[in-house]
Scaffold this motif. Structure first.
Motif, PDB file in Angstrom:
ATOM      1  N   ASP A 132       0.809  -1.230   0.000  1.00  0.00           N
ATOM      2  CA  ASP A 132       0.000   0.000   0.000  1.00  0.00           C
ATOM      3  C   ASP A 132       0.836   1.272   0.000  1.00  0.00           C
ATOM      4  N   LEU A 133       2.141   1.129   0.199  1.00  0.00           N
ATOM      5  CA  LEU A 133       2.981   2.326   0.304  1.00  0.00           C
ATOM      6  C   LEU A 133       3.440   2.758  -1.085  1.00  0.00           C
ATOM      7  N   ARG A 134       3.508   4.077  -1.278  1.00  0.00           N
ATOM      8  CA  ARG A 134       3.807   4.607  -2.615  1.00  0.00           C
ATOM      9  C   ARG A 134       5.046   5.489  -2.676  1.00  0.00           C
ATOM     10  N   SER A 135       5.652   5.769  -1.541  1.00  0.00           N
ATOM     11  CA  SER A 135       6.811   6.664  -1.584  1.00  0.00           C
ATOM     12  C   SER A 135       7.709   6.414  -0.383  1.00  0.00           C
ATOM     13  N   GLU A 136       8.900   6.987  -0.445  1.00  0.00           N
ATOM     14  CA  GLU A 136       9.822   6.891   0.697  1.00  0.00           C
ATOM     15  C   GLU A 136       9.219   7.570   1.918  1.00  0.00           C
ATOM     16  N   GLU A 137       8.553   8.714   1.691  1.00  0.00           N
ATOM     17  CA  GLU A 137       7.969   9.455   2.809  1.00  0.00           C
ATOM     18  C   GLU A 137       6.909   8.616   3.518  1.00  0.00           C
ATOM     19  N   GLU A 138       6.050   7.974   2.716  1.00  0.00           N
ATOM     20  CA  GLU A 138       5.013   7.126   3.326  1.00  0.00           C
ATOM     21  C   GLU A 138       5.655   5.961   4.084  1.00  0.00           C
ATOM     22  N   THR A 139       6.725   5.415   3.515  1.00  0.00           N
ATOM     23  CA  THR A 139       7.389   4.286   4.157  1.00  0.00           C
ATOM     24  C   THR A 139       7.982   4.701   5.497  1.00  0.00           C
ATOM     25  N   ARG A 140       8.650   5.846   5.492  1.00  0.00           N
ATOM     26  CA  ARG A 140       9.255   6.326   6.737  1.00  0.00           C
ATOM     27  C   ARG A 140       8.173   6.582   7.803  1.00  0.00           C
ATOM     28  N   GLU A 141       7.076   7.192   7.386  1.00  0.00           N
ATOM     29  CA  GLU A 141       5.999   7.501   8.314  1.00  0.00           C
ATOM     30  C   GLU A 141       5.366   6.214   8.858  1.00  0.00           C
ATOM     31  N   PHE A 142       5.185   5.241   7.976  1.00  0.00           N
ATOM     32  CA  PHE A 142       4.630   3.948   8.408  1.00  0.00           C
ATOM     33  C   PHE A 142       5.544   3.315   9.453  1.00  0.00           C
ATOM     34  N   LEU A 143       6.848   3.305   9.172  1.00  0.00           N
ATOM     35  CA  LEU A 143       7.794   2.703  10.112  1.00  0.00           C
ATOM     36  C   LEU A 143       7.811   3.463  11.431  1.00  0.00           C
ATOM     37  N   ASN A 144       7.733   4.789  11.359  1.00  0.00           N
ATOM     38  CA  ASN A 144       7.686   5.589  12.586  1.00  0.00           C
ATOM     39  C   ASN A 144       6.458   5.247  13.416  1.00  0.00           C
ATOM     40  N   GLN A 145       5.305   5.169  12.745  1.00  0.00           N
ATOM     41  CA  GLN A 145       4.059   4.858  13.458  1.00  0.00           C
ATOM     42  C   GLN A 145       4.125   3.473  14.082  1.00  0.00           C
ATOM     43  N   LEU A 146       4.630   2.525  13.300  1.00  0.00           N
ATOM     44  CA  LEU A 146       4.706   1.146  13.785  1.00  0.00           C
ATOM     45  C   LEU A 146       5.634   1.062  15.000  1.00  0.00           C
ATOM     46  N   LYS A 147       6.770   1.728  14.898  1.00  0.00           N
ATOM     47  CA  LYS A 147       7.734   1.727  16.007  1.00  0.00           C
ATOM     48  C   LYS A 147       7.094   2.348  17.248  1.00  0.00           C
ATOM     49  N   ALA A 148       6.381   3.463  17.043  1.00  0.00           N
ATOM     50  CA  ALA A 148       5.739   4.117  18.186  1.00  0.00           C
ATOM     51  C   ALA A 148       4.738   3.164  18.839  1.00  0.00           C
ATOM     52  N   ILE A 149       3.960   2.452  18.023  1.00  0.00           N
ATOM     53  CA  ILE A 149       2.967   1.517  18.576  1.00  0.00           C
ATOM     54  C   ILE A 149       3.676   0.433  19.407  1.00  0.00           C
ATOM     55  N   LEU A 150       4.738  -0.131  18.860  1.00  0.00           N
ATOM     56  CA  LEU A 150       5.466  -1.192  19.578  1.00  0.00           C
ATOM     57  C   LEU A 150       6.058  -0.653  20.879  1.00  0.00           C
ATOM     58  N   GLU A 151       6.528   0.595  20.844  1.00  0.00           N
ATOM     59  CA  GLU A 151       7.096   1.181  22.055  1.00  0.00           C
ATOM     60  C   GLU A 151       6.014   1.451  23.103  1.00  0.00           C
ATOM     61  N   TYR A 152       4.885   1.960  22.658  1.00  0.00           N
ATOM     62  CA  TYR A 152       3.789   2.216  23.605  1.00  0.00           C
ATOM     63  C   TYR A 152       3.313   0.921  24.248  1.00  0.00           C
ATOM     64  N   LEU A 153       3.292  -0.148  23.447  1.00  0.00           N
ATOM     65  CA  LEU A 153       2.817  -1.425  23.978  1.00  0.00           C
ATOM     66  C   LEU A 153       3.874  -2.091  24.855  1.00  0.00           C
ATOM     67  N   GLU A 154       5.099  -1.573  24.795  1.00  0.00           N
ATOM     68  CA  GLU A 154       6.227  -2.128  25.549  1.00  0.00           C
ATOM     69  C   GLU A 154       6.438  -3.602  25.250  1.00  0.00           C
TER      70      GLU A 154
END
Ligand SMILES: [Zn+2]
Length: 477
Positions: free
Chosen positions: A158-180
């Motif tokens: 579903d990702l179409r650009s480097e920017e979207e990829t970076r944002e997706f990875l940032n969001q995913l990382k944040a979720i994993l960190e919040y969930l500890e």
């Protein structure tokens, strides 16, 4: 040249931060003397039996619920067969057709546009050992990492650009960190990703042939790899070549990807159910228990920061995207600090120092109490903003009470007019050009002169008083 569209899908591996490994009681701690965090089970000795660590399933369900996945009522574990020295059993225990989570999504926002990135699945598996190529006599292997639990998160293309990829990875990382559930330390390999890239002429429905890039060790490397690989494929297509489905190795130092092997299909792995492990039966109560444990997630936090703290969308996103910063902000506000000021310090000076020192926010050596105390001293005009910056520097070097730092370093603001006057005179004596500029109507020369006075007073002068005194002098000239 035709106009092309880049299609990106990711496979993200996150090491789970359980205390023990997925099928034995060895520690998951990073590092340690080689081959000391091992036992007959994780080194694949004959006759041993794996027992699934229930926490691993807890964590997988948690990530699934936080990403709107469906949780399977019945999961199973399968052997993925391949022969490689980092895998002592010659198979990896993973999940094939019944992963714990399917069909989820992560919302991203790029340039003000919101978009859901689909998650195909999240499954659990064991990590492999680590080959040490730098060994003097060929290659050695360290099995400390073997059997550390992983979740693999597979996105839809579903990702179409480097920017979207970076944002997706940032969001995913944040979720994993919040969930500890993972420490997400990329430098220790806790979070790694494989990047699938294909291109197609704009407007074409069917996807182009994709290549998979391995060995992508940071989010920025992922972006560089995508950019390179998309350009390589477009050039090949323009030259009339056919893209072959293959696995490529990304070399971030060289900024290039290289063919590793033609891409395996899943039948190459001869998946079959692991006969040593029972099915994973997940009932409603189990899911509810995990659901009740879910913390406030990054998206909800952003909304709260905008609504309750009155932060801008951008600031709210930046702080909420980083659990350590968000925790600090919430804590400082509880201690009475203004959300806006705290946010400015976190995203301004503190972030800059973290960058310079190559540190993560989770490694900040001081607490929200320190920030709240510092802001309170600025509010009371006991110290200037400039002195506040010095306090932050000192806190990074050796955390101690803010009051002590102010006393030790003599940072308390001077608001005694007589004491400031000599500084003002000196500044005016040395900056005739600025005075002339001011007289010509360039009012920002005043700001410059105040800055000079602050510098000369080593940040201790009261900036408002400097401003008033210098303006008065200038106007009387
Ligand atoms: Zn073990």
């Amino acid at each position: 040249m035709m106009d092309y569209e880049t299609i990106i899908g990711l496979e993200v591996h996150a090491e789970l931060s359980t205390k023990t490994k997925i099928y034995c009681n060895c520690t998951t701690e990073f590092g340690g003397e080689v081959n000391t965090h091992t036992c007959p089970i994780c080194t694949g000795q004959p006759g041993v039996l794996p027992v699934l660590n229930k926490k691993v399933v807890d964590y997988a369900i948690k990530v699934g619920l936080a990403t709107d996945c469906s949780i399977t009522p019945l999961g199973k574990q399968d052997r993925k067969n391949y022969f490689y020295p980092d895998l002592p059993k010659a198979y990896q225990i993973s999940q094939f057709d019944l992963p714990i989570c399917t069909n989820g999504k992560v919302e991203i926002e790029v340039d003000g546009l919101k978009k859901d990135i689909g998650l195909t699945r999240i499954h659990i598996e064991e990590d492999a050992g680590k080959l040490l190529h730098e060994a003097v006599d060929g290659t050695l292997v360290d099995y400390n990492r073997g059997g550390v639990p992983l979740i693999e998160i597979v996105s839809e293309p579903d990702l179409r650009s480097e920017e979207e990829t970076r944002e997706f990875l940032n969001q995913l990382k944040a979720i994993l960190e919040y969930l500890e559930v993972s420490d997400c330390k990329m430098q220790e390999g806790s979070l790694r990703c494989d990047v699938n890239v294909s291109v197609r002429p704009k407007g074409q429905k069917e996807l182009g042939t994709r290549t998979e890039m391995k060995n992508v060790n940071s989010f920025s490397a992922a972006c560089r790899a995508i950019k390179y690989e998309a350009a390589r494929q477009i050039e090949a297509l323009e030259d009339g070549e056919v893209i072959s489905q293959e696995t490529r190795r990304w070399d971030d130092d060289k900024g290039k990807s290289f063919t590793m092997r033609s891409k395996e299909d899943s039948h190459d792995y001869r998946y079959f159910p692991d006969p040593d492990l029972v099915a994973i039966s997940i009932d409603e109560q189990w899911i509810k228990r995990i659901h009740d444990e879910l913390p406030e997630l990054p998206r909800a936090k952003v909304e709260r920061y905008i609504k309750i703290y009155n932060l801008s969308d951008y600031d709210a996103g930046q702080v909420a995207g980083n659990k350590a910063m968000a925790d600090m902000l919430d804590e400082a506000v509880k201690l009475g600090a203004s959300a806006k000021f705290t946010c400015n310090w976190l995203l301004g000076d503190i972030s800059k120092i973290l960058n310079d020192k190559n540190m993560e926010a989770s490694e900040i050596p001081f607490t929200a109490r320190h920030i709240a105390d510092m802001i309170s001293l600025i509010d009371k005009k006991t110290i200037s903003n400039t002195a506040g910056k010095k306090v932050i520097d000192e806190l990074f070097d050796s955390p101690r009470s803010v009051e002590q730092i102010v006393k030790e370093k003599g940072l308390a603001q001077i608001s005694d007019e007589a004491a400031l006057l000599s500084v003002v005179d000196e500044v005016l004596k040395n900056n005739e050009k600025s005075i002339a500029d001011y007289k010509k109507g360039k009012t920002n020369a005043l700001g410059f002169l105040v800055g000079q006075a602050m510098r000369l007073s080593k940040g201790k002068g009261n900036p408002q008083m400097f401003n008033d005194m210098i303006k008065r002098k200038l106007d009387s000239l």
